[in-house]
Design an enzyme around this catalytic site. Structure first.
Site, PDB file in Angstrom:
ATOM      1  N   HIS A 191       0.820  -1.214   0.000  1.00 35.10           N
ATOM      2  CA  HIS A 191       0.000   0.000   0.000  1.00 35.10           C
ATOM      3  C   HIS A 191       0.850   1.259   0.000  1.00 35.10           C
ATOM      4  O   HIS A 191       0.530   2.245  -0.653  1.00 35.10           O
ATOM      5  CB  HIS A 191      -0.900   0.021   1.228  1.00 35.10           C
ATOM      6  CG  HIS A 191      -2.093  -0.855   1.080  1.00 35.10           C
ATOM      7  ND1 HIS A 191      -2.478  -1.759   2.024  1.00 35.10           N
ATOM      8  CD2 HIS A 191      -2.976  -0.954   0.082  1.00 35.10           C
ATOM      9  CE1 HIS A 191      -3.560  -2.379   1.609  1.00 35.10           C
ATOM     10  NE2 HIS A 191      -3.887  -1.912   0.437  1.00 35.10           N
ATOM     11  N   CYS A 488      -3.497   4.640 -25.157  1.00 29.48           N
ATOM     12  CA  CYS A 488      -3.344   4.621 -23.695  1.00 29.48           C
ATOM     13  C   CYS A 488      -2.040   3.955 -23.265  1.00 29.48           C
ATOM     14  O   CYS A 488      -1.813   3.767 -22.082  1.00 29.48           O
ATOM     15  CB  CYS A 488      -4.538   3.949 -23.037  1.00 29.48           C
ATOM     16  SG  CYS A 488      -4.736   2.226 -23.498  1.00 29.48           S
TER      17      CYS A 488
END
Ligand code: PEP
Ligand code: MG
Length: 562
Positions: A191, A488
């Site tokens: 995280h 993209c």
């Protein structure tokens, strides 16, 4: 001191320079055994510290939620619940009352016992949780010491944070207070790394225990691009990094000031600039920089450790924090692109990639479509299908979504096909009638077309004429069908390739959050007519090197734009 170079693993790009600040400084376990008489007061202090930690995390989570950063808030909620866990509270109390540990030490010892158990299981997802648990221990033991906040925060302005490992709460609180982060352990999918990337903080992890021997206040460079930490760098290194940091700061400031300007070339061709994202923090940063929305949401990155196909509820939890920020804006949600280097444990040994895998499990596809329709209700929703090779795959996704949309009373959103294997570009004329948009994934397209590994150092040459030809063919097919084309892949923010893409008629560029402002400025600096002429000549070149010499004038324009 002489210069030392410590190698690690890149977790967040960019370079930063500052003084070493050890997050764990002063966190050693105090070996004192308290007198019986002192223990009740110490136990009270330890429990109050845990309770205050829970409150602090709750407040922090509420602030994040108010900013729409729900995913990060959820992570902090988990820390808050841990601080209130009766098993932990009882263990800490008993460590003080029965064994005489001082308050802060009792918290550290008991929390470490939980973290060590999580580490021992050997599951990367649980190892990331261990970092969250240790972060709670740091906060609570600091409070038990009587410190309201980590020491010296006011002087952290040019600090490089050095620690063994970090929890996401630490990184979120440090936002704006440190220049870069180096960790002795930690993983790139943890995280803390995800939050650092979102915040644009350079970060290197897995440097090893030698990192912790750097002196407090020692000058140091964190280079997230070359994945090294340089302690006591020589003056030449320092000057280079300082200049780079000033340039980045100035260009960010210019970009934010320019975010209201339209992305139109000098001769009037509009090119939309959107963002690639996987986390809510990236979406927030991209919108701040002026992105028109999200052109690629990589949904699979949230599930790389999954033990089964994500359920509707799991998809919803993952999508909500990002899509809730995109009300009224373009939200291009890509269906799970598992396979290759993005293979979760439950698909180990299964071959296939992207839509091929999803179509093998119709429940898995329906669950994701249901969650996308639910959470993307208020956005300009587009469903992006990865690794398309033939029109029947688009028809199969449409057949799956139509009954779900009808049951829910939603309209069927625009369907878009990724063009990232040469087969899709070659068959673009047959795929185009089935979709409302093409999105070219130059990362995979270049790799498959040229037969090179997309992860090789230095990137891959999307400006090779053989790749540009596939782009041109895709644009031609899209024009004939009257649909727009987005790019993209990384090429959309590469100064060598982006002008050629615009010149070939690309309508939308979707780029990493940190590149949005820069690419917006590039569009405004270009002349579409000139870019078109050069791009057409590039199609007939013999090599990537020849294309580079042809398009030099376009690149010079971008250099001036920032
Ligand atoms: C690509 O292949 O260019 C792309 C955008 O998809 P990903 O990088 O997620 O494979
Ligand atoms: Mg791809």
């Amino acid at each position: 001191m002489t210069e030392r170079v410590l190698a690690g693993v890149p977790a967040s790009p960019g370079t930063a320079f500052g003084e070493v600040r050890h997050l764990d400084a002063g966190d050693e376990i105090d070996a004192t055994i308290l007198d019986e008489a002192a223990r009740p007061a110490a136990a009270k202090r330890a429990l109050e510290a845990l309770a205050r930690s829970a409150h602090e995390l709750e407040d922090l989570a509420a602030t994040l939620r108010a900013e729409g950063r729900t995913g990060e808030a959820d992570i902090l909620d988990a820390g808050m619940m841990m601080a209130e866990d009766p098993v932990l509270v009882e263990a800490v109390e008993s460590a003080v009352l029965a064994r005489g540990l001082p308050a802060a030490s009792a918290i550290r010892v008991e929390v470490e016992a939980i973290a060590a158990q999580l580490d021992m299981i050997g599951d990367p997802e649980l190892a990331a949780r261990a970092a969250d648990v240790r972060s709670l221990a740091r906060r609570a033991s600091r409070l038990a010491h009587g410190d309201a906040a980590p020491a010296d925060r006011s002087t952290d302005r040019d600090a490089i944070l050095v620690a063994s490992d970090l929890g996401p709460a630490d990184v979120i609180e440090l936002d704006g207070e440190v220049r870069g982060i180096a960790l002795a352990v930690g993983g790139v999918t943890g995280h803390a790394a995800i939050v650092a990337r979102g915040l644009g903080l350079p970060m290197v992890v897995g440097v090893g225990q030698d990192l912790l021997s750097l002196a407090e206040g020692e000058l140091c460079i964190v280079d997230g691009d070359r994945s090294v930490v340089i302690a006591s760098p020589d003056q030449e290194h320092v000057d280079t990094v300082r200049q780079a940091m000033v340039a980045v700061r100035e260009s960010r400031a210019r970009a934010v000031a320019a975010r209201a300007l339209p992305t139109v070339t000098r001769d009037g061709r509009a090119v939309r600039v959107l963002a690639n994202a996987a986390t809510p923090t990236e979406v927030r940063a991209a919108l701040e920089a002026g992105a028109d929305g999200v052109g690629l949401l990589r949904t699979e990155l949230a599930f790389l450790e999954a033990q089964h196909w994500p359920t509707v509820a799991e998809h919803r939890r993952s999508l909500n924090p990002t899509l809730s920020q995109l009300k009224g804006l373009t939200a291009t949600v890509r269906l799970l692109d598992f396979g290759g280097d993005k293979t979760p444990p439950f698909l180990k040994g299964v071959y296939g990639r992207g839509i091929e895998l999803l179509l093998d499990d119709t429940d898995a596809l329906s669950w994701q479509l249901e969650a996308i329709l639910d959470t993307g209700d208020e956005t300009e929703l587009r469903i992006l299908i990865p690794m398309v090779t033939e029109p029947s795959q688009v028809r199969a996704v449409r057949a799956a979504i139509e009954p779900i949309a009808a049951r829910r009373g939603n309209r069927v959103p625009l369907m878009a096909a990724m063009v990232e294997v040469p087969a899709a570009a070659v068959m673009a004329d047959r795929i185009a009638p089935e979709v409302g948009m093409f999105s070219i994934g130059t990362n995979d397209l270049t790799s498959f077309q040229l037969g090179i590994d997309r992860t090789r150092p230095g990137g891959s040459p999307a400006h090779h004429p053989a790749v540009l030809q596939l782009v041109a063919d895709t644009v031609d097919a899209a024009r004939a069908a009257g649909i727009p084309v987005e790019v993209c892949g990384e090429a959309a923010s590469n100064p060598l390739v982006m002008p050629l893409l615009v010149g070939l008629g690309i309508d939308e560029l979707s780029v990493g959050a940190a590149a949005v402002a820069r690419v917006r400025a590039w569009v405004r600096a270009l002349d579409y007519g000139e870019a078109s002429r050069i791009a057409r000549r590039a199609l007939n070149a013999e090599s990537a090197a020849e294309v580079e010499s042809l398009e030099r004038p376009l690149r010079l324009l971008l250099d001036d734009a920032g």
